[in-house]
Scaffold this active site. Structure first.
Site, PDB file in Angstrom:
ATOM      1  CE1 TYR A 135     -13.370 -18.536   5.103  1.00  0.00           C
ATOM      2  CE2 TYR A 135     -11.170 -18.525   4.195  1.00  0.00           C
ATOM      3  CZ  TYR A 135     -12.431 -18.007   4.238  1.00  0.00           C
ATOM      4  OH  TYR A 135     -12.746 -16.967   3.393  1.00  0.00           O
ATOM      5  CE  LYS A 163     -14.242 -16.254   6.993  1.00  0.00           C
ATOM      6  NZ  LYS A 163     -15.249 -17.119   6.329  1.00  0.00           N
TER       7      LYS A 163
END
Lengths: 297, 297
Positions: A135, A163
């Protein structure tokens, strides 16, 4: 195993002033997303205020969301924490509860080196068995992930996706190409930053990790579907229609705006965790006007 | 009430891999600082890894340090936390235990606005009764405090001092003058960033919040005393003698270097909290060489 592609919708985590999660309200938000047929729910992301909640409350939120989502939509869950042992505990909780994957951001106080982030992710992925989506959220972690570091991370067993913040239109294709060149085949590259997401999808990003979709899944799904069938003109038209929402996100942060919008829509009455303040009345009125004008909700 | 001036020495908080504080080792570090006659001990600062420790462990560390320091040196203690209610709990713990003041940094995940930081500080100062030193540490909090915001904060009841990063020599006088113009008389302005501290003291900074002094109080006290008697040449000579230590701090972070140095000196065997890694062997050898060459310890 869940394939981390498509639209991942990130709801807020309604909670009391003292940080007790309102599981009934959370179920309501997750149920709306399942009904809208998003590809996954991104529970306890940055929008879900994960760092502000205790391990026990994060487990309560996850159990409620998984029960609500059961058989309808996979749930990714934020497992980030300042300490490696704490992140590992959260990932084990998520694995035991049945989450599809864990979202692991390199949360820091003391700034971290690349090697420290690498060892942190390795410890969590290896010790939990939970599939990990790395992330990359420099706006909150203040850690810049290079393609070289992502390449190392993407080769760790159990690290299956990333991400990353979508770059502005002029740079997005080059940025995605640089990441793609750094990671093995089959590793899933997805994007955050809602107002750049349409261009990122058109440039080959495989997933859209979306704050807006946590409240407004339908217009976001429409953008995703247009991009997926290669209809750039339609994806851009739909994205442009949401420009007033993106302007609010950029001016006041998407987190603060979606808290106000959830309240305006009557979905829940939660406020963000202090010290984060609710939007002032004048801005809240702007949010209400945009929600109304765009027919959101 | 404690006057926050002079040398405030920030020790590490020795702890196990799972975050249990080694109170005997911590007492040893605090006792050395009291014996050296520093003006205050800055417990559980960034160097003391406060955000990585639970409330219970922070209370154990504080109780041990206060007991060791009793009657010899005032103890300031970090009370920062991501949530306002958590920071208030920590400040109340510190007030009840007898700390001289609380160090409150605007720790964040979601980036905060000036108003959010202001309300956070107000809630903690007002709710605890603990004198507060506002802890401006942009390297860890990523929050930039303007003179205007510091001016607002300095007028809150109970906010008595600020610890701000010292600017490089060419800018430090102007920076301190800007802060001084923004705060009321009697509000104490102090500096962090050890390698700029001598110039900051000569430019009128009233306190030096020092990582180096947490392990090496005597050479830091010598700099402070030279600066206080207006002997700029001697303060600069003493500061220049520590240049090899400052070079290590800048290259590897003061936190990582003082963990290695504490181990090299045989003061304690602690490692920083993971994900922060101990320095690699080659750098550790450099630290040992500098400690030896400068006659530190």
């Amino acid at each position: 195993m869940t394939d981390l592609t498509g639209l991942s919708a990130f709801p807020i985590t309604p909670a009391s002033a003292s940080g007790v999660v309102d599981v009934a309200a959370l179920r309501g938000l997750v149920g709306r997303l399942a009904a809208a047929k998003v590809d996954s729910v991104g529970l306890l992301g940055s929008t879900g205020s994960y760092p502000y909640l205790t391990r026990d409350e994060r487990r309560r939120a996850l159990d409620a969301a998984l029960d609500e989502a059961a058989g309808r939509v996979p749930v990714l869950v934020g497992v980030g924490a300042l300490r490696t042992d704490a992140a590992l505990d959260l990932a084990r909780d998520a694995q035991a509860a049945g989450a599809a994957a864990g979202l692991l951001a390199p949360v820091s106080y003391t700034p971290l080196s690349d090697d420290e982030v690498f060892e942190h992710v390795r410890a969590v992925a290896d010790g939990s068995g939970l599939p990990i989506c790395f992330y990359d959220n420099p706006g909150t972690t203040h850690f810049a992930v290079s393609p070289a570091l992502l390449g190392r991370l993407s080769r760790l067993p159990g690290v299956v996706a990333a991400k990353s913040p979508a770059a502005p239109a002029a740079e997005v294709a080059g940025r995605i190409a640089a990441l793609r060149a750094a990671v093995p085949d089959g590793f899933r590259l997805g994007s955050s930053v809602d107002w750049h997401a349409a261009e990122a999808l058109l440039a080959g990003s495989e997933a859209w990790y979306s704050v807006a979709a946590g409240l407004f899944p339908r217009p976001c799904l429409a953008i995703l579907r247009a991009a997926r069938r290669g209809d750039g003109a339609e994806a851009r038209r739909l994205d442009a229609a949401l420009a007033p929402l993106w302007a609010l996100f950029r001016a006041h942060s998407s987190l603060r705006v979606v808290y106000a919008a959830a309240d305006i829509l009557g979905l829940c009455r939660a406020e963000p965790p202090r010290p984060i303040l609710p939007l002032p009345a004048a801005v809240r009125a702007d949010v209400a006007a945009v929600v109304e004008r765009l027919g959101l909700g």
